[in-house]
Design a protein around this motif. Structure first.
Motif, PDB file in Angstrom:
ATOM      1  N   TRP A  75       0.841  -1.199   0.000  1.00 41.40           N
ATOM      2  CA  TRP A  75       0.000   0.000   0.000  1.00 41.40           C
ATOM      3  C   TRP A  75       0.880   1.253   0.000  1.00 41.40           C
ATOM      4  O   TRP A  75       0.661   2.182  -0.771  1.00 41.40           O
ATOM      5  CB  TRP A  75      -0.914  -0.011   1.226  1.00 41.40           C
ATOM      6  CG  TRP A  75      -1.528   1.313   1.517  1.00 41.40           C
ATOM      7  CD1 TRP A  75      -2.632   1.859   0.930  1.00 41.40           C
ATOM      8  CD2 TRP A  75      -1.057   2.293   2.454  1.00 41.40           C
ATOM      9  NE1 TRP A  75      -2.872   3.112   1.451  1.00 41.40           N
ATOM     10  CE2 TRP A  75      -1.917   3.400   2.387  1.00 41.40           C
ATOM     11  CE3 TRP A  75       0.000   2.338   3.349  1.00 41.40           C
ATOM     12  CZ2 TRP A  75      -1.747   4.532   3.185  1.00 41.40           C
ATOM     13  CZ3 TRP A  75       0.173   3.450   4.142  1.00 41.40           C
ATOM     14  CH2 TRP A  75      -0.695   4.540   4.047  1.00 41.40           C
TER      15      TRP A  75
ATOM     16  N   LYS B 126       1.279   4.235  -2.802  1.00 40.98           N
ATOM     17  CA  LYS B 126       0.998   5.622  -2.416  1.00 40.98           C
ATOM     18  C   LYS B 126       2.203   6.515  -2.718  1.00 40.98           C
ATOM     19  O   LYS B 126       2.055   7.616  -3.235  1.00 40.98           O
ATOM     20  CB  LYS B 126       0.634   5.679  -0.936  1.00 40.98           C
ATOM     21  CG  LYS B 126       0.060   7.007  -0.507  1.00 40.98           C
ATOM     22  CD  LYS B 126      -0.718   6.821   0.777  1.00 40.98           C
ATOM     23  CE  LYS B 126      -1.365   8.074   1.237  1.00 40.98           C
ATOM     24  NZ  LYS B 126      -2.514   8.473   0.440  1.00 40.98           N
TER      25      LYS B 126
ATOM     26  N   GLU C 227       2.468   7.132  -6.435  1.00 42.10           N
ATOM     27  CA  GLU C 227       1.460   8.066  -6.927  1.00 42.10           C
ATOM     28  C   GLU C 227       1.684   9.499  -6.444  1.00 42.10           C
ATOM     29  O   GLU C 227       1.518  10.442  -7.202  1.00 42.10           O
ATOM     30  CB  GLU C 227       0.066   7.623  -6.471  1.00 42.10           C
ATOM     31  CG  GLU C 227      -0.407   6.345  -7.096  1.00 42.10           C
ATOM     32  CD  GLU C 227      -1.675   5.799  -6.448  1.00 42.10           C
ATOM     33  OE1 GLU C 227      -2.279   6.498  -5.596  1.00 42.10           O
ATOM     34  OE2 GLU C 227      -2.058   4.667  -6.783  1.00 42.10           O
ATOM     35  N   GLU C 228       2.047   9.647  -5.164  1.00 40.75           N
ATOM     36  CA  GLU C 228       2.091  10.974  -4.551  1.00 40.75           C
ATOM     37  C   GLU C 228       3.503  11.474  -4.220  1.00 40.75           C
ATOM     38  O   GLU C 228       3.668  12.637  -3.877  1.00 40.75           O
ATOM     39  CB  GLU C 228       1.263  10.965  -3.261  1.00 40.75           C
ATOM     40  CG  GLU C 228      -0.186  10.596  -3.497  1.00 40.75           C
ATOM     41  CD  GLU C 228      -0.976  10.489  -2.216  1.00 40.75           C
ATOM     42  OE1 GLU C 228      -0.567  11.080  -1.193  1.00 40.75           O
ATOM     43  OE2 GLU C 228      -2.023   9.812  -2.222  1.00 40.75           O
TER      44      GLU C 228
ATOM     45  N   ALA D 295       3.376  12.345   0.290  1.00 42.33           N
ATOM     46  CA  ALA D 295       2.325  11.474   0.813  1.00 42.33           C
ATOM     47  C   ALA D 295       2.359  11.423   2.337  1.00 42.33           C
ATOM     48  O   ALA D 295       1.310  11.369   2.980  1.00 42.33           O
ATOM     49  CB  ALA D 295       2.472  10.067   0.234  1.00 42.33           C
TER      50      ALA D 295
END
Length: 61
Positions: A43, A47, A50-51, A55
């Motif tokens: 996870w 994340k 993506e960020e 994040a």
């Protein structure tokens, strides 16, 4: 001199990461208050992909 109270909040400057600091999947999992498991690490990897390192800022006060 008095002892610091256990009720005192941690200063904001100590809670936030610094720009340019490497954030690991383990850091992200722990900041989310989760246990480190293969599923939570995956996870966190998604994340971070993506960020990016920002994040973790979303998880900290």
């Amino acid at each position: 001199m008095t002892n610091p109270s256990e009720d005192r909040a941690t200063p904001d400057a100590l809670l936030h990461t610094r720009t340019g600091t490497e954030v690991t999947p383990e850091d992200l999992v722990l900041a989310a208050g989760r246990d480190i498991t293969p599923a939570t690490l995956e996870w966190a990897r998604r994340k971070l992909a993506e960020e990016g390192p920002a994040a973790i800022e979303k998880l900290l006060p």
